[in-house]
Design a protein around this motif. Structure first.
Motif, PDB file in Angstrom:
ATOM      1  N   PHE A 129      -1.737 -10.285  -6.943  1.00 42.02           N
ATOM      2  CA  PHE A 129      -2.080  -9.164  -7.821  1.00 42.02           C
ATOM      3  C   PHE A 129      -0.782  -8.474  -8.237  1.00 42.02           C
ATOM      4  O   PHE A 129       0.020  -8.097  -7.383  1.00 42.02           O
ATOM      5  CB  PHE A 129      -2.990  -8.158  -7.103  1.00 42.02           C
ATOM      6  N   LYS A 130      -0.579  -8.314  -9.508  1.00 42.44           N
ATOM      7  CA  LYS A 130       0.640  -7.679  -9.986  1.00 42.44           C
ATOM      8  C   LYS A 130       0.656  -6.214  -9.561  1.00 42.44           C
ATOM      9  O   LYS A 130      -0.306  -5.479  -9.800  1.00 42.44           O
ATOM     10  CB  LYS A 130       0.731  -7.772 -11.510  1.00 42.44           C
ATOM     11  N   PRO A 131       1.722  -5.774  -8.890  1.00 40.20           N
ATOM     12  CA  PRO A 131       1.797  -4.390  -8.404  1.00 40.20           C
ATOM     13  C   PRO A 131       1.532  -3.364  -9.502  1.00 40.20           C
ATOM     14  O   PRO A 131       2.076  -3.451 -10.600  1.00 40.20           O
ATOM     15  CB  PRO A 131       3.237  -4.287  -7.885  1.00 40.20           C
ATOM     16  N   GLY A 132       0.659  -2.414  -9.183  1.00 41.12           N
ATOM     17  CA  GLY A 132       0.369  -1.318 -10.092  1.00 41.12           C
ATOM     18  C   GLY A 132      -0.798  -1.538 -11.023  1.00 41.12           C
ATOM     19  O   GLY A 132      -1.284  -0.588 -11.649  1.00 41.12           O
ATOM     20  N   GLU A 133      -1.298  -2.768 -11.130  1.00 39.92           N
ATOM     21  CA  GLU A 133      -2.336  -3.040 -12.124  1.00 39.92           C
ATOM     22  C   GLU A 133      -3.758  -2.891 -11.581  1.00 39.92           C
ATOM     23  O   GLU A 133      -4.624  -2.369 -12.266  1.00 39.92           O
ATOM     24  CB  GLU A 133      -2.144  -4.447 -12.701  1.00 39.92           C
ATOM     25  N   ASP A 134      -4.016  -3.366 -10.380  1.00 42.43           N
ATOM     26  CA  ASP A 134      -5.378  -3.337  -9.841  1.00 42.43           C
ATOM     27  C   ASP A 134      -5.609  -2.013  -9.114  1.00 42.43           C
ATOM     28  O   ASP A 134      -4.970  -1.727  -8.098  1.00 42.43           O
ATOM     29  CB  ASP A 134      -5.586  -4.506  -8.876  1.00 42.43           C
ATOM     30  N   PRO A 135      -6.519  -1.162  -9.603  1.00 42.02           N
ATOM     31  CA  PRO A 135      -6.738   0.168  -9.017  1.00 42.02           C
ATOM     32  C   PRO A 135      -7.399   0.137  -7.639  1.00 42.02           C
ATOM     33  O   PRO A 135      -7.507   1.175  -6.986  1.00 42.02           O
ATOM     34  CB  PRO A 135      -7.647   0.854 -10.046  1.00 42.02           C
ATOM     35  N   ARG A 136      -7.835  -1.028  -7.190  1.00 48.25           N
ATOM     36  CA  ARG A 136      -8.471  -1.104  -5.874  1.00 48.25           C
ATOM     37  C   ARG A 136      -7.454  -0.945  -4.746  1.00 48.25           C
ATOM     38  O   ARG A 136      -7.827  -0.689  -3.601  1.00 48.25           O
ATOM     39  CB  ARG A 136      -9.194  -2.446  -5.711  1.00 48.25           C
ATOM     40  N   PHE A 137      -6.178  -1.083  -5.062  1.00 50.14           N
ATOM     41  CA  PHE A 137      -5.138  -1.013  -4.042  1.00 50.14           C
ATOM     42  C   PHE A 137      -4.337   0.273  -4.161  1.00 50.14           C
ATOM     43  O   PHE A 137      -4.201   0.844  -5.253  1.00 50.14           O
ATOM     44  CB  PHE A 137      -4.189  -2.214  -4.160  1.00 50.14           C
ATOM     45  N   ASN A 138      -3.793   0.709  -3.029  1.00 48.09           N
ATOM     46  CA  ASN A 138      -2.917   1.881  -3.009  1.00 48.09           C
ATOM     47  C   ASN A 138      -1.483   1.403  -3.229  1.00 48.09           C
ATOM     48  O   ASN A 138      -0.772   1.079  -2.280  1.00 48.09           O
ATOM     49  CB  ASN A 138      -3.042   2.610  -1.673  1.00 48.09           C
ATOM     50  N   TRP A 139      -1.066   1.352  -4.468  1.00 44.00           N
ATOM     51  CA  TRP A 139       0.245   0.798  -4.790  1.00 44.00           C
ATOM     52  C   TRP A 139       1.387   1.726  -4.405  1.00 44.00           C
ATOM     53  O   TRP A 139       2.552   1.321  -4.418  1.00 44.00           O
ATOM     54  CB  TRP A 139       0.314   0.462  -6.280  1.00 44.00           C
ATOM     55  N   GLN A 140       1.061   2.972  -4.044  1.00 46.71           N
ATOM     56  CA  GLN A 140       2.119   3.884  -3.628  1.00 46.71           C
ATOM     57  C   GLN A 140       2.810   3.370  -2.368  1.00 46.71           C
ATOM     58  O   GLN A 140       4.016   3.540  -2.191  1.00 46.71           O
ATOM     59  CB  GLN A 140       1.547   5.290  -3.377  1.00 46.71           C
ATOM     60  N   ASN A 141       2.026   2.725  -1.485  1.00 40.96           N
ATOM     61  CA  ASN A 141       2.622   2.142  -0.284  1.00 40.96           C
ATOM     62  C   ASN A 141       3.662   1.089  -0.653  1.00 40.96           C
ATOM     63  O   ASN A 141       4.730   0.994  -0.037  1.00 40.96           O
ATOM     64  CB  ASN A 141       1.537   1.502   0.592  1.00 40.96           C
ATOM     65  N   TYR A 142       3.333   0.304  -1.643  1.00 35.52           N
ATOM     66  CA  TYR A 142       4.258  -0.737  -2.101  1.00 35.52           C
ATOM     67  C   TYR A 142       5.526  -0.105  -2.676  1.00 35.52           C
ATOM     68  O   TYR A 142       6.646  -0.557  -2.401  1.00 35.52           O
ATOM     69  CB  TYR A 142       3.564  -1.606  -3.147  1.00 35.52           C
ATOM     70  N   GLU A 143       5.351   0.958  -3.460  1.00 37.78           N
ATOM     71  CA  GLU A 143       6.507   1.640  -4.052  1.00 37.78           C
ATOM     72  C   GLU A 143       7.378   2.274  -2.970  1.00 37.78           C
ATOM     73  O   GLU A 143       8.611   2.260  -3.057  1.00 37.78           O
ATOM     74  CB  GLU A 143       6.034   2.706  -5.045  1.00 37.78           C
ATOM     75  N   ASP A 144       6.731   2.826  -1.935  1.00 39.03           N
ATOM     76  CA  ASP A 144       7.492   3.430  -0.838  1.00 39.03           C
ATOM     77  C   ASP A 144       8.317   2.382  -0.099  1.00 39.03           C
ATOM     78  O   ASP A 144       9.444   2.654   0.349  1.00 39.03           O
ATOM     79  CB  ASP A 144       6.546   4.127   0.139  1.00 39.03           C
ATOM     80  N   LEU A 145       7.760   1.181   0.035  1.00 42.84           N
ATOM     81  CA  LEU A 145       8.472   0.116   0.742  1.00 42.84           C
ATOM     82  C   LEU A 145       9.729  -0.316  -0.009  1.00 42.84           C
ATOM     83  O   LEU A 145      10.687  -0.807   0.596  1.00 42.84           O
ATOM     84  CB  LEU A 145       7.553  -1.093   0.939  1.00 42.84           C
ATOM     85  N   LYS A 146       9.749  -0.124  -1.310  1.00 40.83           N
ATOM     86  CA  LYS A 146      10.928  -0.497  -2.092  1.00 40.83           C
ATOM     87  C   LYS A 146      12.158   0.314  -1.685  1.00 40.83           C
ATOM     88  O   LYS A 146      13.295  -0.098  -1.920  1.00 40.83           O
ATOM     89  CB  LYS A 146      10.656  -0.293  -3.583  1.00 40.83           C
ATOM     90  N   LYS A 147      11.916   1.470  -1.064  1.00 40.58           N
ATOM     91  CA  LYS A 147      13.022   2.316  -0.625  1.00 40.58           C
ATOM     92  C   LYS A 147      13.662   1.788   0.660  1.00 40.58           C
ATOM     93  O   LYS A 147      14.714   2.269   1.077  1.00 40.58           O
ATOM     94  CB  LYS A 147      12.518   3.742  -0.405  1.00 40.58           C
TER      95      LYS A 147
END
Length: 290
Positions: A26-44
């Motif tokens: 699933f492309k990050p940020g596109e599917d609203p079923r997931f909490n993509w903020q966690n993914y963005e936080d991991l980028k740090k």
């Protein structure tokens, strides 16, 4: 012979790295079923050049699903993930830790095994901050922390296991269509269950489908049976004493639970395929008898 067994177990382990540039499901940020903020936080979190080894029980199709999840962590942090598994993973983790080559993370479903490894000084505590996070964010709070808290080789308590998944057990599966066709009613008591067993046998059927096979861990489903029977035949405090090893396995309460299960599992009339099929049938194949 011991060396051959150890080599065989080690050889059975699969250790494969995830591809450096994985194609995320699933492309990050596109599917609203997931909490993509966690993914963005991991980028740090910059882990480029680092390697994370994970050992777990998943193989085959399940391993593919796990790798799909791990790919996101790898993509976000830049870490190289090496996941490994073994058909006899309970034995393999003991071999690896005692040999001084443990994984960074091990996924184990047995608190007793984790307790044993911690008591030998083979695990690293996760720390008070992690324990506090579990307490603050898990619905059952402190009870989840307690499940992962054990003493190390010096007797010092620590938080060693992060509980992330719980499976519902104590369920008896049946085919509603078969019950309707045979005129059976779902039993609500132990006595009604015993009567239903007799009816099914009288009608030429087998009441139970049991599979205890699981490679080097063959037999573990029997422990689930005994645990459930203990909870139904004894008070909770007796069960808790058993868990804490305050009563032995030859205590009458435990022996009674084992005997109840044994009367089912060793009776050819009770089990699909007969008593000999119980240990020979893989636990994942046991529902086929339905």
């Amino acid at each position: 012979m011991k060396k051959m067994l150890l080599l065989g177990a080690a050889f059975a382990t699969l250790a494969l790295s995830l591809p450096a540039q994985a194609e995320l499901k699933f492309k990050p940020g596109e599917d609203p079923r997931f909490n993509w903020q966690n993914y963005e936080d991991l980028k740090k979190v910059d882990l480029k050049g680092e390697t994370l080894t994970i050992f777990g029980p998943w193989r085959g199709e399940d391993e593919g699903l796990v790798r799909t999840v791990l790919e996101y962590f790898q993509e976000a942090t830049g870490v190289e993930i090496k996941y490994s598994s073994s058909e006899n993973y309970e034995q393999q983790i003991v071999i690896d830790t005692q040999a001084g080559s443990p994984p960074n993370i091990a996924v184990l479903p047995q608190p007793g095994l984790i307790q044993d490894l911690a008591s030998k000084g083979l695990l690293t505590p996760l720390g008070d901050d992690t324990a506090k996070w579990v307490k603050d964010n898990y619905g059952a709070g402190q009870s989840w922390v307690d499940l992962g808290a054990f003493k190390d080789k010096d007797g010092k308590p620590g938080f060693f296991a992060f509980p992330y998944k719980a499976d519902v057990k104590s369920l008896v599966w049946y085919s509603p269509d078969n019950f309707e066709e045979a005129g059976y009613k779902v039993p609500k008591t132990q006595e009604e269950l015993a009567e239903l067993e007799k009816k099914i046998i009288a009608d030429g059927g087998k009441p139970w489908c049991i599979g205890l096979g699981s490679g080097g861990a063959t037999g573990w489903p029997a422990t689930d049976w005994v645990e459930d029977i203990m909870l139904r035949t004894q008070t909770p405090d007796v069960y808790d004493k058993w868990v804490k090893n305050e009563i032995p396995f030859n205590d009458p309460a435990v022996v009674n639970a084992i005997d109840i299960f044994g009367k089912i599992a060793t009776d050819d009339k009770m089990v699909d395929g007969g008593a000999k099929a119980v240990a020979a049938t893989d636990f994942r194949d046991s529902p086929k008898g339905l």
